[in-house]
Design a protein around this motif. Sequence first.
Motif, PDB file in Angstrom:
ATOM      1  N   ILE A  49      38.039  36.460  26.225  1.00 13.50           N
ATOM      2  CA  ILE A  49      37.428  36.525  24.901  1.00 13.50           C
ATOM      3  C   ILE A  49      37.558  37.954  24.395  1.00 13.50           C
ATOM      4  CG2 ILE A  49      35.798  34.622  25.298  1.00 13.50           C
ATOM      5  CD1 ILE A  49      33.607  36.781  25.754  1.00 13.50           C
ATOM      6  N   ASP A  50      37.402  38.128  23.098  1.00 12.56           N
ATOM      7  CA  ASP A  50      37.370  39.482  22.550  1.00 12.56           C
ATOM      8  C   ASP A  50      36.077  40.156  22.991  1.00 12.56           C
ATOM      9  OD1 ASP A  50      39.805  39.309  21.212  1.00 12.56           O
ATOM     10  OD2 ASP A  50      38.875  38.506  19.391  1.00 12.56           O
ATOM     11  N   ARG A  51      36.179  41.407  23.342  1.00  8.98           N
ATOM     12  CA  ARG A  51      35.022  42.180  23.797  1.00  8.98           C
ATOM     13  C   ARG A  51      33.882  42.120  22.777  1.00  8.98           C
ATOM     14  NH1 ARG A  51      35.542  48.411  25.876  1.00  8.98           N
ATOM     15  NH2 ARG A  51      35.348  47.581  27.949  1.00  8.98           N
ATOM     16  N   ALA A  52      34.213  42.159  21.498  1.00  8.02           N
ATOM     17  CA  ALA A  52      33.204  42.139  20.434  1.00  8.02           C
ATOM     18  C   ALA A  52      32.471  40.800  20.334  1.00  8.02           C
ATOM     19  CB  ALA A  52      33.855  42.472  19.093  1.00  8.02           C
ATOM     20  N   TYR A  92      27.443  40.354  33.610  1.00  7.51           N
ATOM     21  CA  TYR A  92      27.799  41.388  34.573  1.00  7.51           C
ATOM     22  C   TYR A  92      28.621  42.463  33.872  1.00  7.51           C
ATOM     23  CZ  TYR A  92      29.543  43.772  38.672  1.00  7.51           C
ATOM     24  OH  TYR A  92      29.841  44.728  39.600  1.00  7.51           O
ATOM     25  N   ALA A  93      28.216  43.719  34.012  1.00  5.26           N
ATOM     26  CA  ALA A  93      28.915  44.838  33.388  1.00  5.26           C
ATOM     27  C   ALA A  93      29.944  45.428  34.347  1.00  5.26           C
ATOM     28  CB  ALA A  93      27.917  45.912  32.968  1.00  5.26           C
ATOM     29  N   TRP A  94      31.139  45.671  33.837  1.00  5.46           N
ATOM     30  CA  TRP A  94      32.230  46.288  34.582  1.00  5.46           C
ATOM     31  C   TRP A  94      32.418  47.727  34.121  1.00  5.46           C
ATOM     32  CZ3 TRP A  94      34.303  43.521  38.487  1.00  5.46           C
ATOM     33  CH2 TRP A  94      34.147  42.139  38.461  1.00  5.46           C
ATOM     34  N   GLY A  95      31.324  48.465  34.022  1.00  7.01           N
ATOM     35  CA  GLY A  95      31.398  49.842  33.533  1.00  7.01           C
ATOM     36  C   GLY A  95      31.873  49.861  32.095  1.00  7.01           C
ATOM     37  N   ASP A  96      32.774  50.766  31.783  1.00  9.15           N
ATOM     38  CA  ASP A  96      33.265  50.868  30.405  1.00  9.15           C
ATOM     39  C   ASP A  96      34.381  49.871  30.097  1.00  9.15           C
ATOM     40  OD1 ASP A  96      35.328  51.992  31.871  1.00  9.15           O
ATOM     41  OD2 ASP A  96      35.414  53.852  30.721  1.00  9.15           O
ATOM     42  N   ARG A  97      34.716  49.015  31.068  1.00 10.62           N
ATOM     43  CA  ARG A  97      35.797  48.038  30.861  1.00 10.62           C
ATOM     44  C   ARG A  97      35.340  46.775  30.152  1.00 10.62           C
ATOM     45  NH1 ARG A  97      38.002  47.352  36.701  1.00 10.62           N
ATOM     46  NH2 ARG A  97      35.781  47.441  37.049  1.00 10.62           N
ATOM     47  N   GLY A  98      34.040  46.553  30.038  1.00 13.33           N
ATOM     48  CA  GLY A  98      33.536  45.353  29.371  1.00 13.33           C
ATOM     49  C   GLY A  98      32.548  44.607  30.234  1.00 13.33           C
ATOM     50  N   GLU A  99      32.157  43.448  29.758  1.00 13.22           N
ATOM     51  CA  GLU A  99      31.175  42.612  30.450  1.00 13.22           C
ATOM     52  C   GLU A  99      31.682  41.181  30.578  1.00 13.22           C
ATOM     53  OE1 GLU A  99      26.832  44.035  29.454  1.00 13.22           O
ATOM     54  OE2 GLU A  99      28.005  43.805  27.610  1.00 13.22           O
ATOM     55  N   SER A 100      31.285  40.541  31.675  1.00  8.75           N
ATOM     56  CA  SER A 100      31.605  39.133  31.922  1.00  8.75           C
ATOM     57  C   SER A 100      30.359  38.287  31.740  1.00  8.75           C
ATOM     58  CB  SER A 100      32.104  38.933  33.358  1.00  8.75           C
ATOM     59  OG  SER A 100      33.358  39.530  33.565  1.00  8.75           O
ATOM     60  N   LEU A 101      30.579  37.066  31.279  1.00  2.21           N
ATOM     61  CA  LEU A 101      29.528  36.054  31.236  1.00  2.21           C
ATOM     62  C   LEU A 101      29.904  34.984  32.257  1.00  2.21           C
ATOM     63  CD1 LEU A 101      29.219  35.648  27.359  1.00  2.21           C
ATOM     64  CD2 LEU A 101      27.828  37.094  28.863  1.00  2.21           C
ATOM     65  N   TYR A 102      29.038  34.762  33.241  1.00  2.00           N
ATOM     66  CA  TYR A 102      29.272  33.756  34.275  1.00  2.00           C
ATOM     67  C   TYR A 102      28.320  32.587  34.051  1.00  2.00           C
ATOM     68  CZ  TYR A 102      31.868  37.211  37.027  1.00  2.00           C
ATOM     69  OH  TYR A 102      32.780  38.125  37.469  1.00  2.00           O
ATOM     70  N   PHE A 103      28.823  31.367  34.250  1.00  2.00           N
ATOM     71  CA  PHE A 103      28.011  30.158  34.091  1.00  2.00           C
ATOM     72  C   PHE A 103      28.723  29.001  34.793  1.00  2.00           C
ATOM     73  CE2 PHE A 103      30.810  30.848  30.554  1.00  2.00           C
ATOM     74  CZ  PHE A 103      31.384  29.603  30.291  1.00  2.00           C
ATOM     75  N   HIS A 104      28.032  27.891  34.940  1.00  2.00           N
ATOM     76  CA  HIS A 104      28.599  26.707  35.601  1.00  2.00           C
ATOM     77  C   HIS A 104      28.884  25.610  34.586  1.00  2.00           C
ATOM     78  CE1 HIS A 104      26.623  28.658  39.065  1.00  2.00           C
ATOM     79  NE2 HIS A 104      27.622  28.111  39.735  1.00  2.00           N
ATOM     80  N   SER A 155      40.131  43.513  29.245  1.00  2.00           N
ATOM     81  CA  SER A 155      39.958  44.914  29.648  1.00  2.00           C
ATOM     82  C   SER A 155      39.244  45.060  30.993  1.00  2.00           C
ATOM     83  CB  SER A 155      39.199  45.681  28.569  1.00  2.00           C
ATOM     84  OG  SER A 155      37.939  45.092  28.310  1.00  2.00           O
ATOM     85  N   ILE A 156      38.565  44.032  31.488  1.00  3.05           N
ATOM     86  CA  ILE A 156      37.924  44.150  32.809  1.00  3.05           C
ATOM     87  C   ILE A 156      38.975  44.346  33.889  1.00  3.05           C
ATOM     88  CG2 ILE A 156      35.873  42.826  32.122  1.00  3.05           C
ATOM     89  CD1 ILE A 156      36.986  40.552  34.027  1.00  3.05           C
ATOM     90  N   TRP A 157      40.211  43.931  33.619  1.00  2.00           N
ATOM     91  CA  TRP A 157      41.323  44.101  34.549  1.00  2.00           C
ATOM     92  C   TRP A 157      42.252  45.232  34.104  1.00  2.00           C
ATOM     93  CZ3 TRP A 157      41.049  42.381  39.209  1.00  2.00           C
ATOM     94  CH2 TRP A 157      40.299  41.235  39.478  1.00  2.00           C
ATOM     95  N   GLY A 158      41.825  45.994  33.103  1.00  2.00           N
ATOM     96  CA  GLY A 158      42.678  47.068  32.606  1.00  2.00           C
ATOM     97  C   GLY A 158      43.807  46.573  31.726  1.00  2.00           C
ATOM     98  N   ILE A 159      43.703  45.328  31.249  1.00  2.00           N
ATOM     99  CA  ILE A 159      44.693  44.745  30.355  1.00  2.00           C
ATOM    100  C   ILE A 159      44.175  44.889  28.940  1.00  2.00           C
ATOM    101  CG2 ILE A 159      45.882  42.606  29.722  1.00  2.00           C
ATOM    102  CD1 ILE A 159      45.384  41.676  32.659  1.00  2.00           C
ATOM    103  N   LEU A 160      45.005  45.304  28.029  1.00  2.00           N
ATOM    104  CA  LEU A 160      44.575  45.447  26.647  1.00  2.00           C
ATOM    105  C   LEU A 160      44.201  44.103  26.059  1.00  2.00           C
ATOM    106  CD1 LEU A 160      47.189  48.000  25.287  1.00  2.00           C
ATOM    107  CD2 LEU A 160      44.823  48.443  25.951  1.00  2.00           C
TER     108      LEU A 160
END
Length: 129
Positions: free
Chosen positions: A75-78, A97-109, A122-127
Amino acid sequence: MRALETCLYADNLDLAEPFYTEVLGLTLQGKVAGRHLFYRLSGSMLLIFNPGASAQPGDVPPHAGQPGGHACLAIDRADTNRWEARLKAHGVAVTRYAWGDRGESLYFHDPAGNVLELAPASIWGILDA
């Protein structure tokens, strides 16, 4: 190279379909009742198989897994806050979950117990696209 298909398993496709179509808003590309749901993503496909049905011989080699897999959809970071609000509005419990300055993840089932994640690339360093 990139992933073309991601596959998850769900014993009850009647519960999975409204979750992926209505809650996540994915576009259903095709389905065979009781066997599979195919969703079109941006540049790839998400396949949801009933493990019992997909293990049967057919046109493609039989394969099956168990519910409880994991997939991360970009998803877009915004849009992280908007997605979190949407999921919670549908009664979905979300872990952020925050990955520092790389962004945040939303986890769910999902209803089958698969762990889904929404995150910016960006959590993986991918633009972000």
